[in-house]
Design a protein around this motif. Sequence first.
Motif, mmCIF file in Angstrom:
data_model
loop_
_atom_site.group_PDB
_atom_site.id
_atom_site.type_symbol
_atom_site.label_atom_id
_atom_site.label_comp_id
_atom_site.label_asym_id
_atom_site.label_seq_id
_atom_site.Cartn_x
_atom_site.Cartn_y
_atom_site.Cartn_z
ATOM 1 N N ILE A 40 0.863 -1.184 0.000
ATOM 2 C CA ILE A 40 0.000 0.000 0.000
ATOM 3 C C ILE A 40 0.896 1.229 0.000
ATOM 4 C CG2 ILE A 40 -1.780 1.283 1.244
ATOM 5 C CD1 ILE A 40 -2.388 -1.520 2.636
ATOM 6 N N ALA A 41 0.786 2.046 -1.039
ATOM 7 C CA ALA A 41 1.549 3.290 -1.116
ATOM 8 C C ALA A 41 0.671 4.434 -0.623
ATOM 9 C CB ALA A 41 2.010 3.553 -2.546
ATOM 10 N N ILE A 42 1.209 5.247 0.267
ATOM 11 C CA ILE A 42 0.431 6.331 0.850
ATOM 12 C C ILE A 42 1.231 7.630 0.784
ATOM 13 C CG2 ILE A 42 1.279 5.633 3.138
ATOM 14 C CD1 ILE A 42 -2.083 7.387 2.485
ATOM 15 N N ALA A 43 0.567 8.708 0.381
ATOM 16 C CA ALA A 43 1.183 10.031 0.460
ATOM 17 C C ALA A 43 1.354 10.359 1.936
ATOM 18 C CB ALA A 43 0.322 11.069 -0.240
ATOM 19 N N ALA A 44 2.597 10.299 2.409
ATOM 20 C CA ALA A 44 2.858 10.277 3.847
ATOM 21 C C ALA A 44 3.052 11.653 4.458
ATOM 22 C CB ALA A 44 4.097 9.419 4.120
ATOM 23 N N GLY A 45 3.026 12.701 3.642
ATOM 24 C CA GLY A 45 3.200 14.049 4.156
ATOM 25 C C GLY A 45 4.394 14.715 3.510
ATOM 26 N N PRO A 46 4.405 16.033 3.608
ATOM 27 C CA PRO A 46 3.526 16.899 4.390
ATOM 28 C C PRO A 46 2.177 17.115 3.707
ATOM 29 C CG PRO A 46 5.035 18.236 3.135
ATOM 30 C CD PRO A 46 5.414 16.820 2.860
ATOM 31 N N GLY A 47 1.352 17.953 4.338
ATOM 32 C CA GLY A 47 0.046 18.276 3.798
ATOM 33 C C GLY A 47 -0.922 18.646 4.895
ATOM 34 N N SER A 48 -2.197 18.574 4.560
ATOM 35 C CA SER A 48 -3.247 18.846 5.528
ATOM 36 C C SER A 48 -3.155 17.856 6.689
ATOM 37 C CB SER A 48 -4.613 18.715 4.848
ATOM 38 O OG SER A 48 -5.639 18.433 5.772
ATOM 39 N N PHE A 49 -3.133 18.375 7.914
ATOM 40 C CA PHE A 49 -3.004 17.481 9.068
ATOM 41 C C PHE A 49 -4.165 16.489 9.131
ATOM 42 C CE2 PHE A 49 0.409 19.092 11.950
ATOM 43 C CZ PHE A 49 0.926 20.030 11.078
ATOM 44 N N THR A 50 -5.384 16.985 8.905
ATOM 45 C CA THR A 50 -6.545 16.100 8.945
ATOM 46 C C THR A 50 -6.497 15.093 7.807
ATOM 47 O OG1 THR A 50 -7.898 17.831 9.962
ATOM 48 C CG2 THR A 50 -9.061 16.003 8.911
ATOM 49 N N GLY A 51 -6.185 15.572 6.607
ATOM 50 C CA GLY A 51 -6.110 14.685 5.461
ATOM 51 C C GLY A 51 -5.059 13.605 5.630
ATOM 52 N N LEU A 52 -3.891 13.980 6.144
ATOM 53 C CA LEU A 52 -2.833 12.992 6.361
ATOM 54 C C LEU A 52 -3.246 11.954 7.392
ATOM 55 C CD1 LEU A 52 0.367 15.252 6.412
ATOM 56 C CD2 LEU A 52 -0.353 13.685 4.602
ATOM 57 N N ARG A 53 -3.929 12.388 8.446
ATOM 58 C CA ARG A 53 -4.368 11.434 9.468
ATOM 59 C C ARG A 53 -5.380 10.436 8.891
ATOM 60 N NH1 ARG A 53 -3.697 15.928 13.146
ATOM 61 N NH2 ARG A 53 -5.802 16.670 12.729
ATOM 62 N N PRO A 61 2.336 9.609 9.735
ATOM 63 C CA PRO A 61 2.499 10.725 8.787
ATOM 64 C C PRO A 61 3.700 11.588 9.118
ATOM 65 C CG PRO A 61 0.250 10.617 9.685
ATOM 66 C CD PRO A 61 1.091 9.717 10.506
ATOM 67 N N ASP A 62 4.229 12.242 8.101
ATOM 68 C CA ASP A 62 5.331 13.182 8.268
ATOM 69 C C ASP A 62 4.770 14.591 8.090
ATOM 70 O OD1 ASP A 62 7.674 14.565 8.361
ATOM 71 O OD2 ASP A 62 8.449 13.855 6.435
ATOM 72 N N TYR A 63 4.482 15.260 9.202
ATOM 73 C CA TYR A 63 3.821 16.561 9.146
ATOM 74 C C TYR A 63 4.776 17.699 8.784
ATOM 75 C CZ TYR A 63 0.002 14.145 11.554
ATOM 76 O OH TYR A 63 -1.004 13.272 11.883
#
Length: 241
Positions: free
Chosen positions: A60-73, A221-223
């Motif tokens: 599973i590949a996931i956009a791990a951050g940065p980005g929207s805190f809520t979206g990343l969670r 996530p990497d915030y």
Amino acid sequence: MKILALDSSGLVASVAVIEDDNLIAEYTMNHKKTHSQTLMPMMDEIRNMTELDLATIDAIAIAAGPGSFTGLRIGSATAKGLGLALDKPIIPVPTVEALAFNLYGTDKLVCPLMDARRNQVYTGIYEFDKTEADDYTLLPLVEQCAVDIQEILDTLNSFEREVIFLGDGVAVFKERIAEVLRVPYTFAPASCNRQRAACVGTYGMQLYAKGVSETAAEHAPDYLRLSQAERERNEKQESAQ
């Protein structure tokens, strides 16, 4: 290799399934609804339409951050839940790098801009290096970071090369770019100027081949920076001292 890819790092929600060199399906939405409303239904729609047995995916590949805190969670929780249930590895894909991958093969510099509020952007500077196998490797000239828009524009001026901008920060800072930038520049078209799970999955497959992966239990996530609530708390503590 079969990859399920997810991206909910910004305003866009996107899900894709990629098998080797084939994009099997992709579902991308950029229209008002929250990721908690869209991500799982989108994945279910792809699973049903392609008759996908999730047990057959390899990672599973996931956009791990940065980005929207809520979206990343939301994305992280979805990836972790699936990874734990299916016993599959997670490929944490840096969001800004995946966004730059939209412009695969260009000979220009690529500068993703994600609006991080307070005059800041999540950004980086990238180029594509052609290999002996006639494909391209994404090279970071400036690693993904959270900086003031002025700082990244000054850095681009120092490179003295043409640049392509993309991301939701373009609309926010377009006038600032015109005022400050002294090198030639263009903006990516609508077809490739936002996050896409297909890029997360394709780039994630390259990262996986280089040994980049983690267990579902390890993933987080990497915030890149503190949340607004954490910043405000720290500011109050500093002012009280």
